[in-house]
Design an enzyme around this catalytic site. Structure first.
Site, mmCIF file in Angstrom:
data_model
loop_
_atom_site.group_PDB
_atom_site.id
_atom_site.type_symbol
_atom_site.label_atom_id
_atom_site.label_comp_id
_atom_site.label_asym_id
_atom_site.label_seq_id
_atom_site.Cartn_x
_atom_site.Cartn_y
_atom_site.Cartn_z
ATOM 1 N N SER A 45 6.459 6.466 -23.540
ATOM 2 C CA SER A 45 6.713 5.278 -24.491
ATOM 3 C C SER A 45 6.239 3.946 -23.915
ATOM 4 O O SER A 45 6.311 2.989 -24.589
ATOM 5 C CB SER A 45 7.861 5.352 -24.826
ATOM 6 O OG SER A 45 8.841 4.773 -23.884
ATOM 7 N N THR A 67 6.269 12.003 -26.251
ATOM 8 C CA THR A 67 7.487 11.439 -26.710
ATOM 9 C C THR A 67 7.477 11.719 -28.330
ATOM 10 O O THR A 67 6.610 11.818 -28.900
ATOM 11 C CB THR A 67 7.355 9.621 -26.683
ATOM 12 O OG1 THR A 67 6.400 9.373 -27.453
ATOM 13 C CG2 THR A 67 7.377 9.533 -25.139
ATOM 14 N N ASP A 147 18.589 8.264 -45.635
ATOM 15 C CA ASP A 147 17.094 8.347 -45.231
ATOM 16 C C ASP A 147 16.478 8.054 -46.531
ATOM 17 O O ASP A 147 15.873 9.062 -47.174
ATOM 18 C CB ASP A 147 16.887 9.710 -44.576
ATOM 19 C CG ASP A 147 15.449 9.802 -43.850
ATOM 20 O OD1 ASP A 147 14.587 9.391 -44.497
ATOM 21 O OD2 ASP A 147 15.345 10.267 -42.790
ATOM 22 N N ALA A 206 20.409 5.151 -30.348
ATOM 23 C CA ALA A 206 19.802 5.892 -29.512
ATOM 24 C C ALA A 206 18.233 6.111 -29.853
ATOM 25 O O ALA A 206 17.741 7.157 -29.832
ATOM 26 C CB ALA A 206 20.333 7.323 -29.165
ATOM 27 N N ARG A 208 15.318 3.095 -31.234
ATOM 28 C CA ARG A 208 14.581 2.104 -30.715
ATOM 29 C C ARG A 208 15.255 0.894 -30.683
ATOM 30 O O ARG A 208 16.160 0.311 -31.549
ATOM 31 C CB ARG A 208 13.264 1.762 -31.423
ATOM 32 C CG ARG A 208 12.179 2.741 -31.206
ATOM 33 C CD ARG A 208 11.875 2.691 -29.627
ATOM 34 N NE ARG A 208 10.630 3.872 -29.145
ATOM 35 C CZ ARG A 208 11.038 5.013 -28.755
ATOM 36 N NH1 ARG A 208 12.320 5.391 -28.450
ATOM 37 N NH2 ARG A 208 9.924 5.783 -28.417
ATOM 38 N N ASP A 232 21.788 2.795 -25.969
ATOM 39 C CA ASP A 232 20.867 3.618 -24.987
ATOM 40 C C ASP A 232 19.481 2.751 -24.835
ATOM 41 O O ASP A 232 18.843 2.709 -24.010
ATOM 42 C CB ASP A 232 20.531 4.935 -25.414
ATOM 43 C CG ASP A 232 19.354 5.534 -24.499
ATOM 44 O OD1 ASP A 232 19.867 5.523 -23.441
ATOM 45 O OD2 ASP A 232 18.585 6.088 -25.085
ATOM 46 N N GLU A 237 13.153 -4.191 -23.873
ATOM 47 C CA GLU A 237 12.898 -3.495 -22.691
ATOM 48 C C GLU A 237 11.746 -3.576 -22.197
ATOM 49 O O GLU A 237 10.718 -3.667 -22.592
ATOM 50 C CB GLU A 237 13.122 -1.884 -23.147
ATOM 51 C CG GLU A 237 14.459 -1.400 -23.529
ATOM 52 C CD GLU A 237 14.460 0.327 -24.134
ATOM 53 O OE1 GLU A 237 13.382 0.880 -23.635
ATOM 54 O OE2 GLU A 237 15.369 0.563 -24.769
ATOM 55 N N HIS A 254 17.868 3.874 -21.721
ATOM 56 C CA HIS A 254 16.905 4.476 -22.557
ATOM 57 C C HIS A 254 16.742 6.009 -22.039
ATOM 58 O O HIS A 254 15.748 6.403 -21.709
ATOM 59 C CB HIS A 254 15.497 3.929 -22.808
ATOM 60 C CG HIS A 254 14.505 4.518 -23.744
ATOM 61 N ND1 HIS A 254 13.693 3.632 -24.463
ATOM 62 C CD2 HIS A 254 14.608 5.484 -24.495
ATOM 63 C CE1 HIS A 254 13.022 4.197 -25.307
ATOM 64 N NE2 HIS A 254 13.536 5.586 -25.357
ATOM 65 N N GLY A 257 17.131 10.856 -24.362
ATOM 66 C CA GLY A 257 16.048 12.033 -24.749
ATOM 67 C C GLY A 257 15.812 12.654 -23.206
ATOM 68 O O GLY A 257 14.954 13.500 -23.048
ATOM 69 N N TYR A 258 16.739 12.425 -22.225
ATOM 70 C CA TYR A 258 16.068 12.591 -20.808
ATOM 71 C C TYR A 258 16.637 14.033 -20.115
ATOM 72 O O TYR A 258 16.829 13.993 -18.979
ATOM 73 C CB TYR A 258 16.215 11.521 -19.821
ATOM 74 C CG TYR A 258 15.119 10.370 -19.755
ATOM 75 C CD1 TYR A 258 13.937 10.496 -20.543
ATOM 76 C CD2 TYR A 258 14.956 9.753 -18.495
ATOM 77 C CE1 TYR A 258 13.051 9.447 -20.516
ATOM 78 C CE2 TYR A 258 14.050 8.696 -18.411
ATOM 79 C CZ TYR A 258 13.015 8.927 -19.384
ATOM 80 O OH TYR A 258 11.962 7.905 -19.028
#
Ligand SMILES: NC(=O)C1=CN([C@@H]2O[C@H](COP(=O)(O)OP(=O)(O)OC[C@H]3O[C@@H](n4cnc5c(N)ncnc54)[C@H](O)[C@@H]3O)[C@@H](O)[C@H]2O)C=CC1
Ligand SMILES: O=C(O)C(=O)[C@H](O)COP(=O)(O)O
Length: 374
Positions: A45, A67, A147, A206, A208, A232, A237, A254, A257-258
């Site tokens: 990203s 990603t 949504d 978590a 953007r 996160d 950034e 960030h 997702g790691y």
């Protein structure tokens, strides 16, 4: 074939070296002239794939991003130049789901909250939002989904308007970053939205950083009624608004997702797309790419309460580890990338194998690997 690859893409050598010559580069520093001979570019990203980066790339025919998010890629430009593009939808959704649940368990302990019965508003009910919703429901939370794009497209699930979701005890954001159109998400949480929230509410980002107006948020945190924040991701950034960090309950660089599985899945999904683009069959399997989990097998003797669940979950991943590393290790923008590059190995809950008796179905719903009790 010359392939340029972000240096933080695990298992990329193994998957892509059969296709040609690989050059690994730090993602944030990839320069236009380094793409002069490139046939394929594989990024994460932090690489902005735009007019400037592609200005000297006459041979480039494939761009992959390992990603979920795609806001760093000018896909219209790629299409216009006939360059194929693939990202990795859903690759780290489990990791994001586990991050959010770990955070909720930490805050529950800190503020003596019982999660069962509390309400959770999920903003964005795609892959990561759904992963969060499923796990929260398994903990007994009342989940509502917001949504509008999916609601308008006829998704059969029940949705609530943003204003309603914002009234939940916990509000967790899982939208892509978009700047235009009826569903634009830039600064979705702005001064007006912040004004309707009260200080008991927990807010989680978590997705953007730019989805939340960080300056407006700081003003709120300096007021007599600050919110309980889990952050996160951050605006701008790695040059974030550092003053905000002490006003968060949990702060991380960030890494939601790691998980190892999430990162390897990201590379693998790009590999699958690359093979399809080449007209080749996928020849490497996913599972052997992961090391065996470091955990043994545990027996669960009783239907778990919130405390036992917390202990099992935090045996595998506890977000406080990442919060502590960030608070102690972050002073300037370069630290943000350093912490991400040297992220300690983290496995998903499925890597913990449990033997459990009847009544422990909740553990399977949360994603643990369950074997029958002997
Ligand atoms: N912190 C991290 O490490 C990670 C962050 N992400 C971020 O999270 C985002 C979401 O990921 P996924 O759930 O996998 O994507 P997804 O595409 O599966 O779902 C996103 C959902 O948001 C909805 N949406 C769009 N605009 C909206 C609006 N204005 N209000 C409410 N909903 C809206 C879409 O209709 C879609 O259902 C990614 O685009 C990425 O930027 C993803 C993975 C890891
Ligand atoms: O998948 C996404 O979208 C993410 O946000 C990634 O987890 C971010 O990781 P990097 O690509 O920035 O390493």
């Amino acid at each position: 074939m010359n392939i340029i690859i972000d240096e933080n893409m695990p298992v990329a050598e193994c998957l892509f070296s059969p296709f040609g010559h690989l050059t690994r580069l730090p993602g944030r520093q990839i320069q236009a002239d380094q793409l002069a001979e490139a046939d394929a570019l594989l990024v994460r990203s932090v690489t902005r794939v735009d007019e400037r980066l592609l200005s000297q790339a006459p041979r480039l025919k494939f761009v992959g991003s390992a990603t979920i998010g795609t806001d760093h890629v000018d896909q219209a430009l790629l299409a216009q130049r006939g360059i194929a593009f693939a990202n990795a939808p859903g690759c780290n959704k489990i990791s994001v789901g586990e991050y959010v649940i770990s955070a909720l368990l930490v805050l529950a302990e800190r503020h003596q909250l019982h999660l069962a019965g509390m309400t959770l508003g999920v903003i964005g009910a795609g892959n990561t939002g759904t992963a969060v919703a499923e796990r929260a429901r398994a903990l007994g939370m009342q989940v509502c989904l917001c949504d509008p794009p999916l609601a308008d497209a006829g998704d059969p699930r029940e949705f609530v308007p943003y204003e309603v979701a914002l009234c939940s005890d916990v509000v967790s954001f899982h939208v892509p970053l978009t700047h235009e159109g009826p569903y634009a998400t830039w600064h979705l949480l702005d001064e007006a939205a912040l004004a309707v929230l009260d200080g008991e509410q927990i807010l989680i980002n978590a997705c953007r950083g730019d989805v939340w107006d960080n300056r407006a948020l700081l003003a709120r945190q300096l007021s007599p009624d600050p919110l309980r924040l889990v952050m996160d991701v951050w605006e701008h950034e790695p040059a974030l608004l550092t003053e905000l960090v002490p006003h968060t309950e949990l702060a991380t660089p960030h890494i939601a997702g790691y998980s190892l599985e999430g990162k390897v899945r990201g590379t693998y999904q790009v590999y699958e797309a690359f093979c399809a683009w080449q007209g080749l069959a996928v020849s490497q399997a996913f599972t052997p790419l992961l090391p065996p989990p470091a955990f043994g097998q545990l027996a669960v003797q009783q239907a778990p309460d919130q405390d036992l669940l917390k202990r099992l979950i935090h045996l595998v991943y506890d977000v406080r580890r990442d919060d502590a590393l960030f608070r102690h290790g972050f002073a300037e923008p370069a630290d943000f990338d350093r912490l991400r590059k040297h992220y300690p190995e983290r496995r998903e809950w499925s890597s913990l194998r449990l033997t459990a008796q009847a009544g422990c179905e909740q553990l399977a719903a949360l994603g643990f690997t369950l074997a029958a009790h002997p």
